[in-house]
Write a protein that holds these residues in place. Structure first.
Motif, mmCIF file in Angstrom:
data_model
loop_
_atom_site.group_PDB
_atom_site.id
_atom_site.type_symbol
_atom_site.label_atom_id
_atom_site.label_comp_id
_atom_site.label_asym_id
_atom_site.label_seq_id
_atom_site.Cartn_x
_atom_site.Cartn_y
_atom_site.Cartn_z
ATOM 1 N N THR A 190 0.858 -1.188 0.000
ATOM 2 C CA THR A 190 0.000 0.000 0.000
ATOM 3 C C THR A 190 0.896 1.240 0.000
ATOM 4 O O THR A 190 0.921 2.045 0.935
ATOM 5 N N GLU A 192 0.856 4.023 -1.279
ATOM 6 C CA GLU A 192 0.282 5.358 -1.106
ATOM 7 C C GLU A 192 0.540 5.911 0.293
ATOM 8 O O GLU A 192 0.648 7.127 0.487
ATOM 9 N N SER A 208 0.913 0.489 -7.238
ATOM 10 C CA SER A 208 -0.388 0.576 -6.569
ATOM 11 C C SER A 208 -1.158 -0.716 -6.766
ATOM 12 O O SER A 208 -1.706 -0.966 -7.841
ATOM 13 N N ALA A 210 -3.828 -1.173 -5.010
ATOM 14 C CA ALA A 210 -5.206 -0.709 -4.912
ATOM 15 C C ALA A 210 -5.796 -0.360 -6.268
ATOM 16 O O ALA A 210 -7.006 -0.482 -6.471
ATOM 17 N N TYR A 241 -7.347 4.755 2.509
ATOM 18 C CA TYR A 241 -6.141 3.945 2.610
ATOM 19 C C TYR A 241 -5.815 3.512 4.031
ATOM 20 O O TYR A 241 -5.381 2.370 4.247
ATOM 21 N N LEU A 244 -7.990 0.648 4.941
ATOM 22 C CA LEU A 244 -7.568 -0.497 4.142
ATOM 23 C C LEU A 244 -6.310 -1.131 4.727
ATOM 24 O O LEU A 244 -6.203 -2.366 4.811
ATOM 25 N N VAL A 245 -5.365 -0.311 5.156
ATOM 26 C CA VAL A 245 -4.127 -0.830 5.745
ATOM 27 C C VAL A 245 -4.416 -1.570 7.052
ATOM 28 O O VAL A 245 -3.831 -2.621 7.322
ATOM 29 N N ARG A 248 -5.763 -4.833 6.012
ATOM 30 C CA ARG A 248 -4.662 -5.596 5.404
ATOM 31 C C ARG A 248 -3.769 -6.231 6.451
ATOM 32 O O ARG A 248 -3.302 -7.371 6.299
ATOM 33 N N ALA A 255 -2.208 -8.248 1.544
ATOM 34 C CA ALA A 255 -1.873 -7.247 0.539
ATOM 35 C C ALA A 255 -2.277 -7.727 -0.853
ATOM 36 O O ALA A 255 -2.577 -6.917 -1.742
#
Length: 308
Positions: A190, A192, A208, A210, A241, A244-245, A248, A255
Motif C-alpha cells: 500500500t 500510497e 499501486s 489498490a 487507505y 484499508l491498511v 490488510r 496485501a
C-alpha cells in the motif's frame, strides 16, 4: 522506458478448476486501462508470481501484452530459483514483454556479489531490460546498486525494504552514475501510505495494488499527489487507505488477497469480476473481512464522486 502514471499490478484470474484464466485476466487489465496506468506489471507480486509456473507467467504476460498493445510498458515478474527465473524471463520475452521485474531469489541469501550476479544471469538469458526489486534476500547496498546501474539494461529499482536511509543512498548512487533513464519507485505494501516521504528523497513513482480493485480511487489519489493537493491527498489517505491498511494488517498476505477480493466485489465505477481466490500459502478473507472491504470500497466511491 518511461512510466507516467500509477504503476498497475493486476491480479491473475483463476478459473473454477484453479487454472489460470487468461481471458478474464485480460478483461481485468483492459477494464483498468482507461484510468491511465503508467505501466502494467503482470505476473508480479499482486499477480501471485510466487504461485505461478513459468508457463503460467508466460501466458499471463501474453494476455497483458495482447490487450495493452503499445499504450504503456508491460513488465513481467521473474525471480525465485535461478532456473525458474531464467525460464520466466525467456517466456516473458517470447510473450512480448517490454521489461522484467527481478524478484528476490528463493530462500537463500548470498553476498552482494551473488545478488548482482543473479540479476546479471537473468539479463544474459533474456533480451529484456530489468527493474531490480530491492527486497528480502535481494536487498541491495548503494555499492551494489551503483554496479548494477553501470549495466545499461538495468532500467530501474523498486524499493520494498522501507529503510528510507538506504533508499536515499541508492538514489544518490544512481544519480552519481550519470544515468537519467533509471526509474525509481516505491514498492512497499500500500505504497500510497509512504509515497510522500519517498518523493522527498527522489523516488517519484510508486506501485499501486489498490489500482487493481479501485482504479478511480487510486487515480484520484495519484492526481492529488502529482498536483501537490495535500488536502485532497490526505482526505483520501485518511478515509480510504488507512482503513484499508488496518484491514490488510490483520492477516499475512492480505496485501494480495484483499485486492483480489476487491476485484471480485467491484464498485460504483467498475464491475466485479469472478477472478477466483488466491492460491496457497495465501488465504482469502472471511465474510466479515469481505464486508469490511466492501464498506471501504464504498467510501472510496463516495470520495471520488465528491471530488468529481
Amino acid at each position: 522506458m518511461r512510466f507516467d502514471g500509477v504503476l498497475f499490478f493486476p491480479v491473475t484470474a483463476y478459473a473454477a478448476d484453479g487454472t489460470v484464466d487468461t481471458v478474464l485476466t485480460a478483461e481485468h487489465i483492459a477494464s483498468r486501462l482507461e484510468y491511465g496506468p503508467g505501466g502494467v506489471f503482470a505476473a508480479c507480486g499482486t499477480g501471485e508470481f510466487h504461485a505461478l509456473s513459468a508457463t503460467e507467467v508466460g501466458d499471463v504476460v501474453r494476455a497483458a501484452v495482447d490487450v495493452v498493445g503499445a499504450r504503456v510498458p508491460v513488465v513481467s515478474g521473474a525471480g525465485g530459483p535461478l532456473g525458474h527465473a531464467i525460464e520466466c524471463a525467456k517466456r516473458a520475452a517470447d510473450a512480448g514483454a517490454d521489461a522484467l521485474l527481478v524478484l528476490p531469489p528463493y530462500l537463500v541469501s548470498g553476498p552482494m556479489a551473488g545478488t548482482v550476479a543473479y540479476v546479471e544471469a537473468l539479463l544474459a538469458a533474456s533480451p529484456l531490460p530489468a527493474i531490480v526489486y530491492h527486497r528480502g534476500s535481494a536487498a541491495l547496498t548503494a555499492d551494489a546498486a551503483a554496479r548494477l546501474a553501470d549495466n545499461p539494461r538495468v532500467i530501474g529499482f523498486k524499493d520494498g525494504v522501507g529503510d528510507v536511509g538506504v533508499a536515499q543512498q541508492i538514489v544518490r548512487a544512481v544519480e552519481a552514475s550519470g544515468r537519467d533513464d533509471i526509474a525509481l519507485f516505491n514498492g512497499l505494501l500500500t505504497a500510497e501510505l509512504t509515497q510522500e516521504a519517498y518523493r522527498a528523497i527522489g523516488i517519484p513513482l510508486y506501485s499501486s495494488a489498490a489500482f487493481a480493485m479501485a482504479p478511480t480511487v487510486a487515480k484520484a489519489f495519484y492526481d492529488a499527489y502529482v498536483a501537490g493537493d495535500d488536502a485532497r491527498r490526505l482526505e483520501i489517505l485518511d478515509a480510504f487507505y488507512l482503513p484499508l491498511v488496518r484491514l490488510r494488517d490483520e492477516v499475512p498476505g492480505f496485501a494480495v488477497a484483499l485486492v483480489k477480493a476487491g476485484v471480485r466485489l467491484g464498485g460504483a465505477s467498475v464491475r466485479g469480476l469472478p477472478v477466483g481466490g488466491v492460491r496457497p500459502p495465501l488465504v482469502d478473507p472471511n465474510e466479515r473481512q469481505v464486508e469490511d472491504l466492501r464498506r471501504i470500497l464504498a467510501i472510496g466511491d463516495e470520495l471520488v464522486a465528491r471530488g468529481a
